[in-house]
Enzyme design. Sequence first.
Site, mmCIF file in Angstrom:
data_model
loop_
_atom_site.group_PDB
_atom_site.id
_atom_site.type_symbol
_atom_site.label_atom_id
_atom_site.label_comp_id
_atom_site.label_asym_id
_atom_site.label_seq_id
_atom_site.Cartn_x
_atom_site.Cartn_y
_atom_site.Cartn_z
ATOM 1 N N ARG A 62 0.690 -1.336 0.012
ATOM 2 C CA ARG A 62 -0.089 -0.135 -0.034
ATOM 3 C C ARG A 62 0.830 1.474 -0.101
ATOM 4 N NH1 ARG A 62 -3.556 2.666 4.482
ATOM 5 N NH2 ARG A 62 -5.005 3.507 3.213
ATOM 6 N N HIS A 66 0.426 4.294 -2.608
ATOM 7 C CA HIS A 66 0.251 5.708 -2.145
ATOM 8 C C HIS A 66 1.189 6.586 -2.462
ATOM 9 C CE1 HIS A 66 -3.472 5.109 0.567
ATOM 10 N NE2 HIS A 66 -3.522 4.078 -0.456
ATOM 11 N N ASN A 96 -4.683 8.596 4.422
ATOM 12 C CA ASN A 96 -3.466 8.126 4.963
ATOM 13 C C ASN A 96 -3.504 8.054 6.509
ATOM 14 O OD1 ASN A 96 -2.408 7.510 2.453
ATOM 15 N ND2 ASN A 96 -1.211 9.274 2.193
ATOM 16 N N HIS A 195 -6.212 -5.669 -2.883
ATOM 17 C CA HIS A 195 -7.197 -5.958 -1.815
ATOM 18 C C HIS A 195 -7.554 -7.223 -1.544
ATOM 19 C CE1 HIS A 195 -8.842 -1.621 -1.835
ATOM 20 N NE2 HIS A 195 -7.367 -1.665 -1.525
#
Length: 330
Positions: A62, A66, A96, A195
């Site tokens: 992740r 990001h 975040n 995911h």
Amino acid sequence: MGISNAIPSLLLSILMFGVVGNYAQLTSDFYSTTCPNVTVITRGLIEQASRSDVRLTAKVMRLHFHDCFVNGCDGSVLLDAAPADGVEGEKEAFQNAGSLDGFEVIDDIKTALENVCPGVVSCADILAIAAEISVSLAGGPSWDVLLGRRDGRTANRGEAVTALPLGPDSLEILTSKFSVHNLDTTDLVALSGAHTFGRVQCGVITNRLHNFSGDNGQSDPTIEPEFLQTLRRQCPQGGSLTARVNLDDTSPDSFDNDYFKNLQNNRGVIESDQILFSSTGSPTVSLVNRFAENQNEFFGNFARSMIKMGNVKVLTGTEGEIRRDCRRVN
């Protein structure tokens, strides 16, 4: 498993046909002489950290995502806010704050690399290498990571808020957030497949469970009824918004194609996941079906999309810097 062997030839075809212009500036052997053990060192530290934190691999994956979606893959997501230096931390952005994690293992990797090859490996490249290792350790595909990125000298909290996907995003908004980075519908569906491991905080899905479309007490009608009750027990109305739910309730810590099978059964946890299958007539539906049926096809497309995403707005050559500390500019 066959996929890792297919990726080098896939990479070659990408380089030949120039899918993304920056590919030619990055190479898989960038550190072969300046820091040849970069991957071995990174893998060892991620393996060690993941033994005490089963969520570690998903956290690291992740972080890379990001990072690349804000300012490009420049390590900006790792910077702490430093007003005196003009650095506005992306860690405090809505998507975040309180949920993005895994920074400590990146710090450990950077420290170890600085000890053996100081001033050589960028934090942006550490994220790219660590993401591939994390996916592979969780049972997913491997691929040749292109390297040679340099680190940015600033962060952009405002862009993080607007660029990063949100749980309630419509398919049109999701597609737009990906296309601005030259990522197409296949990339959207393949990368959403990340995911298949990790957790999500109840705050992300509480409106979907209890206040859908602003209607108090109502839930998203696309959620399979039995699964809805499970989610409501895990995230009760008025309960903790920081409690976590498995993104894939079938195999929550493994990287596989169960995520897509869940979508077929209306058991996607986040609204912006389920919408990939519930949007009748959308090309995303057939992609979900293909990836649910064939894990190797998902793995190959995921690796290809990770290579594409890892080349978004990269800094190379004399641009940016090689940070000594990933949390602050030099």
